[in-house]
Design an enzyme around this catalytic site. Structure first.
Site, PDB file in Angstrom:
ATOM      1  CB  SER A 166      34.839  25.199  35.105  1.00  0.00           C
ATOM      2  OG  SER A 166      34.295  24.413  36.131  1.00  0.00           O
ATOM      3  CG  ASP A 345      41.615  22.844  39.093  1.00  0.00           C
ATOM      4  OD1 ASP A 345      40.851  22.324  39.937  1.00  0.00           O
ATOM      5  OD2 ASP A 345      41.215  23.247  37.981  1.00  0.00           O
ATOM      6  CG  HIS A 378      38.075  24.776  39.333  1.00  0.00           C
ATOM      7  ND1 HIS A 378      38.566  24.223  38.169  1.00  0.00           N
ATOM      8  CD2 HIS A 378      36.772  25.092  39.076  1.00  0.00           C
ATOM      9  CE1 HIS A 378      37.611  24.199  37.251  1.00  0.00           C
ATOM     10  NE2 HIS A 378      36.524  24.724  37.773  1.00  0.00           N
ATOM     11  CG  ASP A 379      37.572  30.153  42.283  1.00  0.00           C
ATOM     12  OD1 ASP A 379      36.751  29.654  41.486  1.00  0.00           O
ATOM     13  OD2 ASP A 379      37.256  30.580  43.409  1.00  0.00           O
TER      14      ASP A 379
END
Length: 433
Positions: A166, A345, A378-379
């Protein structure tokens, strides 16, 4: 499983001049190490937006506890424990792992919630003893520079690798750009050279949620008897969590299921919001309950001003700054690079990682872009260690030739070069209704 030496501390690094030109007289950086240093086995791990230096669990139980402003909880506590540790992808029996809390955060490194020097001359003297919004604006470049200073303090020179996901991946890219001679390999996971307009917009709304909270008080909410802007911070975090999940994962986890009609007649969570006028007629849904739960926990452990500072640092990062292109920015790097992205994502897309891979290739850097088919959004870099771990482990040992490391072949935006998607890459619906 064997245990390895761990250490933690706060290093006083002296005066630090930020990229903006402002300075603090003594930057303190909270850090944690795992493993034994043998001279050339250092792996620097860069945490994500609201993470901490506590990248993995410690043999000492008290190190795994904490509260806002001092310890860690939730994601910030042992946030990558499935990846970092004895026998894991970043094997602490082989590597000396260093993780540092970034300037502007609130887990021991100097930031807005830190005590400011009593003799500091400020244009407007706050009526509390914290930096507050007098703290200098922070950039990702400052994070890399503070880490280099910390490593010098620890007696560490060249690094085996720098790894992060990230905005931590942006931190990694800055290392390749700023300190190309100091690192052999870089691993940038679920990241990009810069944010796109949609993410910038959502971050701006999140910051406005904090500033609209009356308790924010221009950033001056520190001191006994003063309430924190927990409602605004909670709303900001809810926006963030929507960004971190994919359309498919939200549908799978929650769908339209009700969490109970009666739940909405109370004040929503502990956020201080009045009940909705239609609460008696419509259900309180599981997705709302999830967002409220995540927000309440986050407000207990994080500082609202830090959230403002760190999201702005992420928003303003541009790998190509000071150079013509991303490839120009990476021209001096002569190591190897691994980029990892996830098909669902939409915060940091597969296409953005493909663009970074192309920039490395343009400068003849050995690079692999490993695409993981996942609907977690995204996680995924935090919750899918079984997919992240093997290529990361093999890359650290063998570079881009590692057995579990694959490459999209420079497919870029060509969907035929990677697994078929079952989602829309952009959540246009977030701007509607």
């Amino acid at each position: 499983m064997s245990t390895v030496p761990t250490d933690h501390g706060v290093a006083a690094l002296g005066e630090f001049v930020f990229e903006c030109g402002q300075s603090v007289p003594d930057l303190e950086v909270a850090y944690e190490t795992h493993g034994e240093f043998d001279g050339d086995n250092v792996v620097l791990v860069c945490h994500a937006l609201t993470g901490s230096q506590n990248v993995a669990r410690s043999p000492a139980p008290e190190r795994n506890e904490g509260t806002r402003g001092a310890g860690q909880a939730g994601q910030a506590r042992a946030w990558w424990d499935d990846i970092v540790g004895p026998g894991k992808a970043i094997d602490t029996t082989k590597y000396y792992v260093v993780c540092a809390n970034v300037p502007g955060s609130c887990y021991g490194t100097t930031g807005p919630a830190s005590e400011r020097p009593a003799d500091l001359d400020l244009p407007e003297e706050p009526d509390h003893d914290r930096w507050g919004t007098a703290f200098p604006p922070v950039q990702v470049e400052d994070w890399a520079r503070s880490q280099r200073r910390l490593l010098d303090h620890l007696g560490v020179g060249r690094l085996r690798a720098v790894v992060g996901g990230s905005v931590g991946g942006m931190n990694v890219l800055e290392w390749a750009k700023r300190y190309p001679d100091d690192v052999d390999r870089v691993v940038a996971i679920a990241t990009a050279g810069r944010l796109d307009a949609q993410c910038l917009a959502l971050d701006a709304v999140a910051r406005r949620a904090i500033r609209a909270d009356p308790n924010w008080n221009g950033g001056n909410y520190y001191g006994e008897g003063r309430p924190s802007p927990d409602e605004g911070l909670a709303l900001a975090r809810q926006i963030g969590h929507i960004m971190y999940l994919s359309k498919a994962s939200m549908e799978r986890k929650f769908g339209r299921r009700s969490a109970g009609r009666d739940s909405l007649t109370r004040e929503e969570g502990d956020l201080g919001l009045p009940p909705e006028p239609t609460a008696a007629f419509f259900p309180y849904r599981e997705v709302e309950s999830y967002l409220d739960y995540q927000a309440e926990g986050f407000s207990e452990r994080f500082d609202a001003n830090s959230y403002l500072y760190l999201t702005r640092a992420m928003d303003e990062y541009d790998l190509s700054a000071g150079h013509g292109t991303d490839a120009d920015a990476l021209a001096a790097f002569e190591g190897e690079a691994l980029l990892m992205s996830f098909t669902a994502d939409w915060h940091f897309t597969v296409e953005q990682s493909s663009s970074l891979a192309a920039a490395f290739r343009d400068r003849d850097v050995p690079v692999a872009h490993h695409v993981i088919d996942s609907d977690h959004g995204h996680d995924a870099f935090l919750v899918e260690p079984e997919h992240v771990g093997p290529p990361l482990r093999d890359f650290l040992v063998e570079g881009v030739g590692g057995r579990a490391v694959s490459d999209d072949g420079g497919g870029g935006g060509n969907d035929s070069a990677r697994p078929e998607r079952d989602h829309a890459p952009v959540h246009a619906s977030l701007f509607k209704g």
